[in-house]
Design a protein around this motif. Structure first.
Motif, short mmCIF file in Angstrom:
data_model
loop_
_atom_site.label_atom_id
_atom_site.label_comp_id
_atom_site.label_asym_id
_atom_site.label_seq_id
_atom_site.Cartn_x
_atom_site.Cartn_y
_atom_site.Cartn_z
N GLU A 35 7.21 7.01 5.61
CA GLU A 35 7.83 8.35 5.68
C GLU A 35 7.98 8.97 4.29
N GLU A 36 8.47 8.18 3.35
CA GLU A 36 8.64 8.69 1.99
C GLU A 36 7.30 9.11 1.39
N ALA A 37 6.27 8.31 1.66
CA ALA A 37 4.94 8.64 1.13
C ALA A 37 4.47 9.96 1.73
N GLU A 38 4.61 10.09 3.03
CA GLU A 38 4.15 11.33 3.70
C GLU A 38 4.93 12.55 3.22
N LYS A 39 6.23 12.36 3.00
CA LYS A 39 7.04 13.48 2.49
C LYS A 39 6.48 14.01 1.17
N LEU A 40 5.95 13.08 0.35
CA LEU A 40 5.40 13.49 -0.95
C LEU A 40 4.00 14.10 -0.81
N GLY A 41 3.39 13.93 0.37
CA GLY A 41 2.06 14.51 0.55
C GLY A 41 0.94 13.50 0.65
N VAL A 42 1.29 12.22 0.68
CA VAL A 42 0.26 11.20 0.90
C VAL A 42 -0.24 11.34 2.34
N GLU A 43 -1.57 11.27 2.53
CA GLU A 43 -2.10 11.31 3.90
C GLU A 43 -2.38 9.90 4.38
N VAL A 44 -1.67 9.51 5.44
CA VAL A 44 -1.88 8.16 5.99
C VAL A 44 -2.68 8.28 7.28
N HIS A 45 -3.86 7.67 7.28
CA HIS A 45 -4.75 7.72 8.44
C HIS A 45 -4.60 6.44 9.24
N PHE A 46 -3.78 6.50 10.31
CA PHE A 46 -3.60 5.32 11.15
C PHE A 46 -4.80 5.14 12.07
N ASP A 47 -4.90 3.96 12.69
CA ASP A 47 -5.98 3.68 13.64
C ASP A 47 -7.36 3.86 12.98
N HIS A 48 -7.43 3.68 11.69
CA HIS A 48 -8.71 3.75 10.98
C HIS A 48 -9.06 2.35 10.48
N ARG A 49 -10.06 1.76 11.07
CA ARG A 49 -10.46 0.41 10.69
C ARG A 49 -11.53 0.48 9.60
N ARG A 102 2.27 10.74 -9.56
CA ARG A 102 1.51 11.06 -10.78
C ARG A 102 0.56 12.24 -10.56
N GLY A 103 0.69 12.89 -9.43
CA GLY A 103 -0.10 14.10 -9.21
C GLY A 103 -1.49 13.85 -8.65
N LEU A 104 -1.73 12.62 -8.17
CA LEU A 104 -3.06 12.31 -7.64
C LEU A 104 -3.12 12.56 -6.14
N ASP A 105 -4.31 12.87 -5.66
CA ASP A 105 -4.51 12.99 -4.22
C ASP A 105 -4.70 11.58 -3.65
N VAL A 106 -3.89 11.20 -2.68
CA VAL A 106 -3.93 9.83 -2.17
C VAL A 106 -4.16 9.81 -0.66
N GLY A 119 0.82 -1.21 0.00
CA GLY A 119 0.00 0.00 0.00
C GLY A 119 0.86 1.26 0.00
N SER A 120 1.93 1.23 0.77
CA SER A 120 2.80 2.42 0.85
C SER A 120 3.50 2.69 -0.47
N LEU A 121 4.05 1.64 -1.09
CA LEU A 121 4.74 1.87 -2.37
C LEU A 121 3.74 2.36 -3.42
N MET A 122 2.56 1.76 -3.42
CA MET A 122 1.55 2.18 -4.40
C MET A 122 1.18 3.64 -4.19
N SER A 123 1.09 4.06 -2.93
CA SER A 123 0.73 5.46 -2.64
C SER A 123 1.80 6.41 -3.16
N ILE A 124 3.04 5.98 -3.08
CA ILE A 124 4.15 6.81 -3.60
C ILE A 124 4.04 6.98 -5.11
#
Lengths: 451, 451
Positions: free
Chosen positions: B116-130, B25-29, B15-20
């Motif tokens: 970390e790399e994903a977040e640096k690029l602007g990916v929003e990772v929502h932890f603790d979300h089931r 590609r300029g998408l909101d993730v 999931g993390s690599l895909m988000s990167i």
């Protein structure tokens, strides 16, 4: 809250028969059914076949519950297959010996009878109760009642007779080490009708299962007590040739029927209306293991939904009930885990075998039965069975007119097939099939079995 | 409510690599992860292996995201298998040519880096979300946030990278014509540790994957940057011989280790504590099809969880990302259904092949590698590859050190096996393997391929 002694999920054919067996053993039985009571509302099946074919295993299970005499009047015996070729010419191929038949019966009416018998004995059937979830640690069932209120029902024993989309199986699916497989075949089906004639008679011979085999697809028809036939059209969903996807309008449909099923087409005044009104259903095969967790067990389609091409789905489910009741008879009503463990171990190889046979029989029904050699093969096997009734029992007979375990029938059927393939490879077989050395053929079987 | 452009379920490795890729590609993730952020709480994996082995397909996918240099320092190269016999004697079998290695890496640290790399690029990772449910008609995700409140999140695209127990796949499972199979193997596993020596050094050669093959069971060990080894014990759950069920106490455990793994046992001071503290995990194989429904797609373990015996689970998941990103590159970000349809069609034969190879390799790892003839076989194949680098690429090399489609590797591997089985059936092979007619062997391969 009071704990149920036995909760059965589903008041279909299998759940109802199981409830009768258990009630007769003096147990308190509560049945939860998501549908409405079909004795009160108009009976409507969605995506399930209307006609079933009762055969020996089914009758044996009904006998044990003392139900044969009540069921028999609802049935129509079918003594063989009637094969229709493209020109409307028919050939009759008997299923077994003279007098042996499978019995066409309407699912709806049959189900009503079983529910009534269960209720007469004191089984409580809760209609309009949807099972939402099952807690396998506590053996509690969460149901939504007709008022929309959720209830939690603790149960000593849970029996899942809730079909191919079983809620109990879904709960088991989340358990570790639960093996599961669901597989759809490439073909779907649609139900159609050949009504009674204007004179109020059957439009074709009622004492046969009619088949229009066309290679990659087929039509079949089973008789109903109201003198109509329920037809089932089996086609691939998609592809290059004849398939559901390629029938887009009345012209496509009528053209296809006139080309391939013209004699049936002449008997179907509402074909176009029915075709576009009725749903196209998919065909699923389900296998799983284990079938139990502590005091919960799966029976019937919930653990082994099969394709309908051997006409054994219901019969196999009834045999599940028979076998399970036999174990309860032997071991008592205090050792459910032991009973369920023995049940799944005994039963699984047999349900695997009949599921496999059902898959393989599709090829036979839509393709091989149209081959003149198929008839010769059947004749040779019939004669072998006449001459050596114990040493050569045709596979169809073992499955349909005996209670030989399905797995044994399967294994013997494979040996027979090998031997018969060799016999049939004789280029002159059509002329000389009656002069074969039958003793030699049956001896090959004895030899093969010795290994 | 605002609609997500891309929702990814699961912030694991895939999931993390895909988000990167998608963010680049300029998408909101937006990524939804049920676990806590493992950079904030102590890292703890439950029932998942701690070490992974990165090989060429994985590196290729990381290269495309520009991550090789950041990942490399976290890895330890393993140039071959080190086989330990019952007496502690070891044999080294190289994986490939000189310099070719697979790279041991800790799942936890690697995952942190990718997030970390994903977040640096602007990916929003929502932890603790089931993720509780997915509505496939509306493409809405129902998640429970850390405050325990359910939110409904509409999404243009949903990517399920949520592993073997995928919520997206569970939603698809209820769709008609979704084929699904989950199968547990008879063996489970338990993780144990060989710590660094008192002098702070590796207790064994760190540049190898250590295997103690014992026929029906085995132990393996992979090196960690802290100079410990993570060991994995694979045993049948139950049975007559060595199995988890039969190890009831310290005496059983120590006796078993002294008999079969004595050299490792000497290096495991906390064996007893760890063994009875750590969970025994099951091993599942999952296959399903289709992988998509409209704008929703499964990638990685969610569609093809495999057993770990070829070390390709993660690499294959990364290759999924690489292939999917390649299709997006080619077709743009407006035709998701087309992209997903092409993706599953291309990818399914390859994931089927590697899943099958992973199953077959278990037999090789726990059994065949202990046979002296296995070493000869490897030597012959290595020599064939040296002499004819294009015409004979050993199966392990195709899978691990190339990006030849898995399905092609599988097919070629089967041909090679047939030829090598014949070569190895020579009773004098141990003496004369170096004098074989190598040209003739490779010609057999060319001939076989021509068919």
């Amino acid at each position: 809250m009071k704990k149920n002694e036995i909760s059965i999920l589903g008041s279909g054919l299998i759940g109802s028969l199981m409830s009768i067996y258990l009630k007769k053993r003096g147990l308190d039985v509560q049945v939860y059914e998501k549908r409405a009571d079909n004795r009160k509302v108009e009976y409507k099946e969605e995506g399930r076949s209307i006609n079933m074919a009762l055969s020996d295993r089914g009758w044996k299970a009904l006998d044990k519950a003392g139900l044969r005499d009540k069921v028999l009047p609802l049935t129509i015996p079918m003594y063989g297959r009637k094969i229709h070729d493209e020109h409307g010419k028919t050939t009759f191929i008997p299923y077994g010996k003279e007098g042996q038949a499978i019995y066409s019966i309407s699912r709806g009416r049959f189900n009503q009878l079983l529910v009534e018998e269960a209720e007469k004995l004191g089984v409580e059937v809760h209609f309009d109760h949807r099972v939402d979830e099952i807690d396998l640690r506590t053996n509690e069932i969460l149901v939504t009642n007709p008022e929309g209120i959720q209830e939690k029902i603790p149960s000593n024993v849970i029996i899942g007779a809730d079909g191919a989309y079983s809620a109990l199986r879904n709960a088991m699916l989340k358990q570790v080490r639960f093996d599961y497989k669901q597989e759809y075949i490439s073909h779907g089906y649609k139900e159609l009708t050949i009504p009674a004639t204007e004179a109020g008679e059957f439009a074709m011979d009622p004492n046969a299962l009619h088949i229009w085999p066309r290679g990659s697809f087929m039509l079949i028809a089973l008789p109903n007590p109201d003198k109509s036939f329920t037809c089932t059209l089996f086609l691939p969903f998609d592809g290059e040739r004849v398939c559901f996807e390629n029938i887009r309008d009345e012209k496509d449909l009528v053209g296809m029927f006139q080309t391939y099923f013209d004699d049936a087409f002449q008997l179907m005044p509402d074909l176009v209306g029915e075709y576009f009104r009725n749903h196209t259903s998919a065909l699923i095969n389900i296998e799983c293991y284990p079938w139990m967790l502590k005091n919960a067990i799966l029976i019937g389609d919930s653990s082994h939904a099969m394709v309908p091409f051997y006409g054994q789905g219901m019969n196999c489910g009834f045999e599940d009930c028979y076998v399970l009741d036999g174990l309860i008879e032997k071991l008592g009503t205090n050792v459910w885990e032991l009973i369920f463990a023995k049940f799944q171990k005994m039963r699984k190889p047999n349900t695997d075998a009949i599921s496999q046979l059902a898959m393989e029989n599709f090829e036979e029904m839509r393709n091989e039965v149209a081959d003149p050699k198929f008839l010769i093969r059947k004749k040779i096997e019939t004669k072998l069975h006449e001459l050596y009734p114990k040493d050569w029992i045709p596979l169809y007979t073992m499955v349909t007119f005996s209670d030989i375990p399905y797995s044994e029938a399967y294994a013997q059927g494979k040996l027979q097939k090998k031997i018969m393939d060799k016999v049939m490879s004789n280029p002159l077989i059509t002329q000389n099939w009656n002069k074969l050395d039958y003793e030699d053929i049956v001896n090959q079987m004895d030899k093969a079995k010795a290994f």
